[in-house]
Design an enzyme around this catalytic site. Sequence first.
Site, short mmCIF file in Angstrom:
data_model
loop_
_atom_site.label_atom_id
_atom_site.label_comp_id
_atom_site.label_asym_id
_atom_site.label_seq_id
_atom_site.Cartn_x
_atom_site.Cartn_y
_atom_site.Cartn_z
N ARG A 164 7.06 56.31 22.08
CA ARG A 164 7.91 56.46 21.20
C ARG A 164 9.16 57.37 21.48
NH1 ARG A 164 4.49 53.31 19.93
NH2 ARG A 164 3.89 52.78 17.75
N SER A 242 5.56 54.01 11.15
CA SER A 242 5.27 55.31 11.13
C SER A 242 5.97 56.31 11.15
CB SER A 242 4.35 55.46 12.40
OG SER A 242 3.38 54.57 12.58
N GLU A 338 8.99 60.49 13.55
CA GLU A 338 9.09 59.37 14.53
C GLU A 338 10.32 58.51 14.47
OE1 GLU A 338 9.24 56.01 16.50
OE2 GLU A 338 8.13 55.58 14.65
N1 EPU Z 1 -6.26 56.41 9.47
C1 EPU Z 1 -6.95 56.99 8.45
N2 EPU Z 1 -6.27 57.25 7.29
C2 EPU Z 1 -4.88 56.57 7.39
C3 EPU Z 1 -4.45 56.16 8.33
C4 EPU Z 1 -4.98 56.06 9.55
O1 EPU Z 1 -7.98 57.46 8.41
O2 EPU Z 1 -4.49 56.70 6.21
C5 EPU Z 1 -7.04 56.33 10.81
C6 EPU Z 1 -7.59 55.01 10.94
O3 EPU Z 1 -8.71 54.56 10.33
C7 EPU Z 1 -7.74 54.70 12.46
C8 EPU Z 1 -6.69 55.94 12.98
O4 EPU Z 1 -6.36 56.80 12.10
O5 EPU Z 1 -8.98 55.04 12.86
C9 EPU Z 1 -5.55 55.20 13.65
O6 EPU Z 1 -4.78 54.45 12.57
P1 EPU Z 1 -4.16 53.05 13.05
O7 EPU Z 1 -5.21 52.21 13.96
O8 EPU Z 1 -3.54 52.37 11.98
O9 EPU Z 1 -3.10 53.43 13.95
P2 EPU Z 1 -1.92 54.79 13.94
O10 EPU Z 1 -2.28 55.52 15.15
O11 EPU Z 1 -1.72 55.08 12.54
C10 EPU Z 1 -0.29 53.54 15.71
C11 EPU Z 1 1.21 53.40 15.84
C12 EPU Z 1 1.66 52.06 15.01
C13 EPU Z 1 0.90 50.79 15.64
C14 EPU Z 1 -0.64 51.00 15.55
C15 EPU Z 1 -1.47 50.15 16.22
C16 EPU Z 1 2.32 55.50 15.95
C17 EPU Z 1 3.13 56.71 15.50
N3 EPU Z 1 1.87 54.62 15.27
O12 EPU Z 1 -0.43 53.75 14.28
O13 EPU Z 1 3.03 51.93 15.06
O14 EPU Z 1 1.19 49.62 14.82
O15 EPU Z 1 -0.99 52.47 15.89
O16 EPU Z 1 -1.15 50.47 17.41
O17 EPU Z 1 2.20 55.70 17.27
C18 EPU Z 1 5.24 52.52 14.35
O18 EPU Z 1 5.40 53.07 15.44
O19 EPU Z 1 5.94 52.44 13.49
C19 EPU Z 1 3.81 51.80 14.14
C20 EPU Z 1 3.56 51.15 12.97
#
Ligand code: EPU
Length: 342
Positions: A164, A242, A338
């Site tokens: 990012r 995010s 972010e």
């Molecule tokens: N989780 C929770 N509770 C929550 C949110 C997440 O327990 O409220 C857990 C999920 O169950 C999962 C883990 O945390 O095991 C990761 O969550 P998720 O797969 O939703 O992905 P993320 O790491 O929260 C990142 C990117 C997103 C992207 C997704 C999918 C960043 C900052 N964010 O989110 O990007 O869509 O992976 O690849 O790296 C963005 O940058 O705006 C964005 C949406």
Amino acid sequence: MHIESSVGLRPYNTFGLPAVAHTLVRIASDADVRSVVDHPTLGTAPKFVLGGGSNIILTRDMPQVVLKIEVMGLRLVEARADAWIVEAGAGESWHALVMWTLAQGYPGLENLALIPGTVGASPVQNIGAYGVELQDRFESLDVVDLRTGLMSTLNTQRCAFGYRDSVFKQSLAERVVITRVRFRLPRPWQPVLGYLELERKLAELQASDAHAQPSAQQIAHWVIAIRRAKLPDPACIGNAGSFFKNPVVTPEQCRDIIGRDPEIVHYPMPDGSVKLAAGWMIDACGWKGKTVGQAGVYEKQALVLVNRGEAIGSEVMTLAGAIQESVYGRFGIRLETEPVIV
Ligand code: EPU
């Protein structure tokens, strides 16, 4: 060149935050940037480059000259044996580009479907989702220098992509306008299905036919469904995706945290470091669904802050600060924001 004054920016940022641009100029071509650079007063004034406004938090009115990027155009530059090279104007919608490439038969961007914002903003934060980052599909981009008006082409190395992050958030911030981006979509196409939720979709598909393989369009539809299920649509609920980056820690720090919180979601990185799921940590601190003023934490994804209606930038930042403090208190980790805070 048409110069607009006192322009309300609420429609131009996906969080729907109120702020006024003292001066706004729409940029539809490289020549438009040069007109601004050559202008007797605008030329030397500080500038702010606005794309789709999907990755900014506006906390104040903007004294800078706001350049709203509206350079259009989608075309195949070259069909090489090893890749399709596709070019898009910086003002094109990112998702429209993804769907256009798929419809034309140039797969490779399907995992990045439905990300809000414009093509020109995509390299700035090196957008990424479901196992693919922009830098994996990047060829080069054109910029116009805001001091000299000169155009140049930057390759991957010059863009200094990180998680990012890129040179456009660092040393080139507010110094150049990105006008066109070229993508390298490798041939033969290979699906990227390593992300847990995509693996689940593949398992469903293969339940009836063990050899079934998804098309790129099919994967785009899976990604769209996954995103719709847990990310708010900015057209209905204001947000900037995010709000925090997933922090990267040393294996020792991670072992320490796992010792106290064995459930923490974490991913080992190729260089030995470990990425922690910030959404999980914020959720664990009890923030999901909480609200400060009109700014809230999304019910289905704690990493996303949302506008409950009439939020102002300072409320969003107060909520973000409180989240950072509680995550630091419990995990000893400082979450970094972010989006770009303006
Ligand atoms: N989780 C929770 N509770 C929550 C949110 C997440 O327990 O409220 C857990 C999920 O169950 C999962 C883990 O945390 O095991 C990761 O969550 P998720 O797969 O939703 O992905 P993320 O790491 O929260 C990142 C990117 C997103 C992207 C997704 C999918 C960043 C900052 N964010 O989110 O990007 O869509 O992976 O690849 O790296 C963005 O940058 O705006 C964005 C949406």
